[in-house]
Design a protein around this motif. Sequence first.
Motif: not given
Length: 219
Positions: A191-217
């Motif tokens: 169960t936690w293996a699936a949870v960790i993958i979800i967390i990593l996936l979300v963190q990766l997209i959140q980091f990319f989204g924040n970086w892209l938004a800062r660059k545009i702003l």
Amino acid sequence: MDALIDLLPKLGDATVETLYLVSFSLLFGGIAGLVVGTGLYVTRPGNLYSHPMLYGVLNVIVNIFRPIPFIIFLAAAQPLSRLVIGTGIGANAFIFIISLAATFGISRIVEQNLLTVSPGVIEASRAAGASRLRTLLSIVLPEALGPLILGYTFVFVVIVDMSAVAGFIGGGGLGAFAIQYGFRQFEPVVTWAAVIIIILLVQLIQFFGNWLARKILRR
């Protein structure tokens, strides 16, 4: 741990299936939400294409469907999925349902972000002779692009959550994997293996989204 090692191929398949569900749900729901949200913005009283009646209809539709808990919406929308997709279960059916649910939430996010654009900028564009459509496409949407990216980043996280809920009733992906091979088999490591993958996936997209938004702003 041995159970997890044996299930690694299935974990990989579940990860790919989650990415498939989330990517296409975000694509279709994102486009539909952008259209509806822009429609809400431009038809507001006093706005570019002011139409109080049309705005009222769109506003009521969004307000009706947006608050419905996803697990209930999932069950309620299955007959519509059977009508449109031909089935109420499986990856394609759940992409349709998640996209539909996401549309209403995204539309409100789009509307609110477009409203942050200064009316003075819009008035200046109109005074310079720009048409309403050109003002929308060349002024309003570009000005709101940074906040919109942050909004869509948040929506990505929500859709990941939706895909996990869909997995509980046969939608596949990491949610189904965690329930079937972890929770029901009393294997917390799985169960936690699936949870960790979800967390990593979300963190990766959140980091990319924040970086892209800062660059545009900072343009």
